[in-house]
Scaffold this motif. Sequence first.
Motif, PDB file in Angstrom:
ATOM      1  N   ASP A   1       0.825  -1.394   0.127  1.00 35.86           N
ATOM      2  CA  ASP A   1       0.044  -0.070   0.044  1.00 35.86           C
ATOM      3  C   ASP A   1       0.897   1.158   0.077  1.00 35.86           C
ATOM      4  O   ASP A   1       1.643   1.423   0.831  1.00 35.86           O
ATOM      5  CB  ASP A   1      -1.211  -0.056   1.291  1.00 35.86           C
ATOM      6  CG  ASP A   1      -1.895   1.069   1.332  1.00 35.86           C
ATOM      7  OD1 ASP A   1      -1.736   1.967   0.316  1.00 35.86           O
ATOM      8  OD2 ASP A   1      -2.710   1.235   2.184  1.00 35.86           O
TER       9      ASP A   1
ATOM     10  N   SER B   1      -0.063   4.086   0.593  1.00 29.83           N
ATOM     11  CA  SER B   1      -0.243   5.045   1.681  1.00 29.83           C
ATOM     12  C   SER B   1       0.770   4.681   2.913  1.00 29.83           C
ATOM     13  O   SER B   1       0.742   5.610   3.757  1.00 29.83           O
ATOM     14  CB  SER B   1      -1.730   4.927   1.904  1.00 29.83           C
ATOM     15  OG  SER B   1      -2.148   3.986   2.803  1.00 29.83           O
ATOM     16  N   LEU B   2       1.294   3.567   3.051  1.00 32.50           N
ATOM     17  CA  LEU B   2       2.289   3.354   4.212  1.00 32.50           C
ATOM     18  C   LEU B   2       3.454   4.317   3.957  1.00 32.50           C
ATOM     19  O   LEU B   2       3.870   5.011   5.009  1.00 32.50           O
ATOM     20  CB  LEU B   2       2.600   2.053   4.202  1.00 32.50           C
ATOM     21  CG  LEU B   2       1.704   0.806   4.503  1.00 32.50           C
ATOM     22  CD1 LEU B   2       2.301  -0.293   4.117  1.00 32.50           C
ATOM     23  CD2 LEU B   2       1.041   0.894   5.651  1.00 32.50           C
TER      24      LEU B   2
ATOM     25  N   ARG C   1       3.162   7.270   2.381  1.00 34.24           N
ATOM     26  CA  ARG C   1       2.918   8.408   2.640  1.00 34.24           C
ATOM     27  C   ARG C   1       2.716   8.841   4.204  1.00 34.24           C
ATOM     28  O   ARG C   1       2.955   9.872   4.755  1.00 34.24           O
ATOM     29  CB  ARG C   1       1.344   8.579   2.227  1.00 34.24           C
ATOM     30  CG  ARG C   1       1.078   9.822   1.503  1.00 34.24           C
ATOM     31  CD  ARG C   1      -0.073  10.048   0.616  1.00 34.24           C
ATOM     32  NE  ARG C   1       0.083   9.553  -0.670  1.00 34.24           N
ATOM     33  CZ  ARG C   1      -0.743   8.978  -1.548  1.00 34.24           C
ATOM     34  NH1 ARG C   1      -2.155   8.730  -1.016  1.00 34.24           N
ATOM     35  NH2 ARG C   1      -0.600   9.090  -2.661  1.00 34.24           N
ATOM     36  N   ALA C   2       2.093   7.597   4.818  1.00 32.84           N
ATOM     37  CA  ALA C   2       2.064   7.845   6.475  1.00 32.84           C
ATOM     38  C   ALA C   2       3.356   7.884   7.306  1.00 32.84           C
ATOM     39  O   ALA C   2       3.508   8.901   7.973  1.00 32.84           O
ATOM     40  CB  ALA C   2       1.301   6.511   6.788  1.00 32.84           C
TER      41      ALA C   2
ATOM     42  N   VAL D   1      10.419   1.763   6.419  1.00 37.80           N
ATOM     43  CA  VAL D   1       9.022   1.338   5.762  1.00 37.80           C
ATOM     44  C   VAL D   1       9.038   0.513   4.482  1.00 37.80           C
ATOM     45  O   VAL D   1       8.766  -0.667   4.590  1.00 37.80           O
ATOM     46  CB  VAL D   1       7.963   2.345   5.815  1.00 37.80           C
ATOM     47  CG1 VAL D   1       6.683   1.958   5.219  1.00 37.80           C
ATOM     48  CG2 VAL D   1       7.811   2.974   7.070  1.00 37.80           C
TER      49      VAL D   1
ATOM     50  N   LEU E   1       9.573  -3.844   4.261  1.00 37.72           N
ATOM     51  CA  LEU E   1       8.270  -4.377   3.569  1.00 37.72           C
ATOM     52  C   LEU E   1       8.481  -5.146   2.254  1.00 37.72           C
ATOM     53  O   LEU E   1       8.003  -6.124   1.785  1.00 37.72           O
ATOM     54  CB  LEU E   1       7.248  -3.514   3.513  1.00 37.72           C
ATOM     55  CG  LEU E   1       6.497  -2.850   4.824  1.00 37.72           C
ATOM     56  CD1 LEU E   1       5.390  -2.022   4.770  1.00 37.72           C
ATOM     57  CD2 LEU E   1       5.632  -4.225   5.443  1.00 37.72           C
TER      58      LEU E   1
ATOM     59  N   ASN F   1      -0.620  -8.983   6.405  1.00 34.09           N
ATOM     60  CA  ASN F   1      -1.887  -9.387   6.755  1.00 34.09           C
ATOM     61  C   ASN F   1      -1.922 -10.852   6.974  1.00 34.09           C
ATOM     62  O   ASN F   1      -1.513 -11.707   6.197  1.00 34.09           O
ATOM     63  CB  ASN F   1      -3.174  -9.214   5.729  1.00 34.09           C
ATOM     64  CG  ASN F   1      -3.244  -7.602   5.342  1.00 34.09           C
ATOM     65  OD1 ASN F   1      -2.888  -6.639   6.113  1.00 34.09           O
ATOM     66  ND2 ASN F   1      -3.317  -7.233   4.169  1.00 34.09           N
TER      67      ASN F   1
END
Lengths: 268, 370
Positions: free
Chosen positions: A165, A167-168, A170-171, A186, A190, A268
């Motif tokens: 993702d 957005s990770l 981005r976060a 990050v 990953l 997940n």
Amino acid sequence: MAKAFPVTHQRGFGTVAITTFIFLYAPLAVALVFAFNAGTSPAKWGGFSLRWFQSAANNQQVISASILSLKLAAISAILSTTLATLAALAMSRTPRFRGWTLAYSAISFPLMVPEIVTAVALLVVTATFRGWTGYSGLGYLVLAHTAFCVPFAYLPIRARLQTMDISLERAAGDLYASPWNAFRFVTMPLLFPGILAGFILAFVTSLDDVVITEFVKTAGQDTLPTYMLGQVRRTITPEVNAIAAVFLLISVALVMCIYVVNQRTKIN
Amino acid sequence: MKDESTPGVAIRLNQVTKTYGSGNAVVTAVKSTTLDIFNNEFFTLLGPSGCGKTTLLRLIGGFEYPTAGTILLGGEDIASVPPFQRPINTVFQNYALFPHMTVAQNIGFGLRMLKRPRHEIAARVDEMLKLVRLENLSDRRTSQISGGQQQRVALARALASEPKVLLLDESLSALDYKLRKEMQMELKSLQAATGITFIFVTHDQEEALTMSDRVAVLSSGEIMQVGTPHEVYIKPANHFVANFVGETNFLQGRGLNSDDRGAVIDVRGVGAVAIATKDRVAPGQLVNIVVRPEHLRILPLAQEPAGQLTGSVKAVSFCGAETQYTIELSRGAAVVTVRRYNTPEENLPIAIGDEVSVNFTPNSAQILPA
């Protein structure tokens, strides 16, 4: 939704499946069994023995070919994985640039080019360079292996990036991580299973390459596969089977490595 | 940099415009928007999808840079400052929790990036865990906790470094109804407890009304109205706001006359309707009478002398606390929705096909230009 086509219920499915497996694995099994042959024929059983493993281990040519193979595979896997990682990041984490589609297909296209074509092309190029520079070291093989391993390393890395993702990242940026820190804390952790899978795939691909190596190498640069090819041309002894058995063991171990890492780091 | 800080203002947007694309394909996401958001305020950007509310939030967060205009944070223009240098944190729509870290590591991430001492981070993480009531989950992976818990981790992570402003991007939309109600209350109390300015983005008008101190209603990149939930609901500035926030009846007509006490409107197909309102109407002006379903009273015609309007009941739907009636006004010109609370006092039965009188409660209707 259309009902799935129940292929397993078709007549003859079992027969076809079993035949396929037999064709795939029976020769392997035979080769493995004859690695333990006490006799000198790879086709006539002469009792159980480890003598051919011993013979291979004491064969200076086998040892130096193995060392060259491992060295070559390690260096070109590291190089190609690095390149593939950078390429995958560029293809998925930057705004679309001019020529994106071209780059996209160019990266995986070598997978579709017949290896012999690449081999001939590289032969011509390396011969020319040898003529110009006089250099005839391992560099040519390293470059050639790196080049054809890039798409193999690229595929699992890109697949991993696509499931990640965005957005990770981005976060991370939102939480005071500079672009480098976001990558380091990050993206990289990953992406790691993908990179590892890419590395192993590149390593294995380099390790068992015959065609390109055969064309690019100079005298005395035998890798294990080219050495085996040379042996087979002369006399076949179960020593080749013993080497193949070890080879197979290494490949299986590496693939299991990928599987274990993927299981452990499932997102997940 | 010029200091334009105004006490009390947390974020000031000044003529902010954001366009995408170029040439003939320019899309304007935010149109020259000017807006002040105050310290310690729960501010909501409300609007349908594509109205520019998320773009506005991203501009404040630094994920997009404005095409024109300034964004002031405490008087300083941050329009071109990258997100990691802004003391503004975001709770993402999908939470964006780091799957390779524990709950505690997630919460401490911002402070770690700010290079705070280890013991300080640990203390702050504990404090945040307590704040969102997740003390016993600190060592869990984020994949091992429920959606509501993930939401709270995302909140704690964004609040841990005590940002000046917290941005919430449709943060409750992934939760089921019950949990969402709970989280609305929790967010509200968290905001009060921390004193941090919250900017919340949602398309859910009920959510916006429930939680906000002030609401900005947006449509196609422009702010339609800014006000308290009460103002926005009771006194919508235009047709869009009236229509988007809550349910509304519109009766189109032309002004006949108006004075301080009310106006008379010739409603199309119905006739002259007098309503108590302070809004002035010019004779002949095309207007809409705007009235909320709960501000209309209906009574069976047989029971009461006819009111201003009469009509017949076309549909009745029971919604628990209230019942909703769809009434076709006489002569079939307009349909209105009426809502009655199901209290024991108001139990005159009304069924489909009944003829009813429809009355405005005093001062409940508003007149807006059509």
